[in-house]
Design a protein around this motif. Structure first.
Motif, short mmCIF file in Angstrom:
data_model
loop_
_atom_site.label_atom_id
_atom_site.label_comp_id
_atom_site.label_asym_id
_atom_site.label_seq_id
_atom_site.Cartn_x
_atom_site.Cartn_y
_atom_site.Cartn_z
N ARG A 183 0.86 -1.19 0.00
CA ARG A 183 0.00 0.00 0.00
C ARG A 183 0.89 1.23 0.00
N GLU A 195 -3.77 6.54 -1.06
CA GLU A 195 -3.32 5.17 -0.82
C GLU A 195 -3.62 4.34 -2.06
N VAL A 205 1.57 5.20 -0.31
CA VAL A 205 0.92 6.48 -0.03
C VAL A 205 1.67 7.57 -0.77
#
Length: 351
Positions: free
Chosen positions: A220, A227, A222
């Protein structure tokens, strides 16, 4: 069309994006270091029948030296011809090296032989701007897979910004991350997300020291408060030049793990250590990977697929102590091997 680059066959592109086992194809040589066409064909048949969805030919495991010996064309052609023996389509990836003019010419050769994509090796004489322009030029010929190759075997460190710029090129359809470094692997992931192409650029692990961890980890990323989930969909690996039947099974299990199968996650996390230990012996990590190609050859020799572990360079052989390490991991991890599958089919592949 894919930008200005000819698009790979739609079914191949779809399969590539979903994720494949793509062995980095070794070079079969005779004792006098000439191309052993019979065993080169046998290797290709092994990979395809073991379930590999693609072949990478003319890459590091094939020995970069073939790009200067006149062997590139016949080796590429042999793999394409043998892959054509099968009803299902195999993703054909050709390695391209050198300065821009050479890389473009090698891509044109690959296209003429029916290859679908080019794995573009880094070139140390160009700065990052030059590498981007080189990728654009090759992408005019065939879709491009970017390649983060570790410095120990000819690669170089590249910035996160480089991977963003590379992923923005429409002709770039995938990236092989093989820096053998977690920080630099994250640079690739962040670059693809920053480029806005996380759903288009297929990520393939080449990190032979973290194969299964890469394949089961949900990443994931960012970026600017957003995200974005990205994942490695497959592997394009020198380690997957051996024990390919098992590699295919492991990729299927990794898909299950990413889909929420906790038992598969635990099983693969344990196997990841075993596979990394085996790779350390085969790739000769103790000696800065100097014996990696002879190590691959030795495993294939023991299975009967190669006659010897000869390389184009007569001085390239196993490092001191490496043979004993290969003996150790072969005995320690029988579940990683596919010796029975090879033995059952070897005579037919060699025919």
């Amino acid at each position: 069309m894919l930008g200005t680059a000819p698009e790979a066959h739609a079914s191949v592109r779809d399969l590539f994006r979903r994720g494949l086992v793509i062995p980095a194809h070794p070079l079969a040589l005779t004792s006098d270091r000439k191309l052993d066409e019979r065993r080169q064909r046998a290797l290709t048949r092994y990979y395809v029948e073991a379930g590999a969805g693609g072949l990478a030919v003319g890459v590091h495991t094939t020995q970069f030296a073939i790009h200067g010996t006149g062997l590139l064309a016949p080796v590429l052609e042999l793999a394409a011809t043998v892959a054509g023996e099968y009803e299902h389509e195999v993703a054909l990836v050709a390695g391209a090296t050198g300065p821009t003019a050479q890389a473009v010419a090698e891509a044109e050769l690959a296209r003429s032989l029916g290859y679908h994509m080019v794995l573009l090796s880094p070139y140390r004489e160009l700065d990052e701007d030059g590498l981007i322009e080189r990728a654009r030029a090759v992408g005019e010929v065939l879709p491009v897979i970017g390649f983060y190759l570790q410095p120990a075997v000819g690669g170089r460190h590249l910035s996160r910004e480089f991977w963003t710029r590379l992923a923005q090129i429409e002709a770039v359809v995938g990236i092989k991350a093989a820096p053998f470094d977690r920080y630099r692997t994250l640079d690739v992931l962040h670059g693809v997300v920053r480029a806005g192409r996380a759903g288009e650029v297929a990520l393939y692990t080449g990190n032979d020291d973290h194969i299964l961890t890469d394949l089961i980890t949900p990443h994931r990323v960012v970026v600017d408060g957003r995200e974005v989930d990205v994942e490695f969909v497959g592997g394009l690996l020198g380690q997957w030049a051996v024990w390919v039947r098992r590699a295919v099974e492991l990729l299927e299990q990794a898909r299950a793990a990413r889909s929420g199968d906790d038992a598969a996650v635990r099983r693969l996390l344990t196997l990841d250590g075993h596979l990394t230990d085996a790779n350390a012996a085969i790739f000769d990590s103790a000696n800065a990977f100097r014996g990696c190609i002879p190590g691959i050859h030795e495993v294939l020799r023991r299975q009967g697929l190669l006659e010897g572990r000869w390389c184009l360079d007569p001085a390239e052989d196993l490092s001191p102590g490496q043979l004993a390490e290969i003996d150790r991991v072969l005995a320690a991890y029988p579940a990683l091997r596919d010796d029975e599958f090879v033995a059952e089919n070897l005579s037919r592949w060699l025919a």
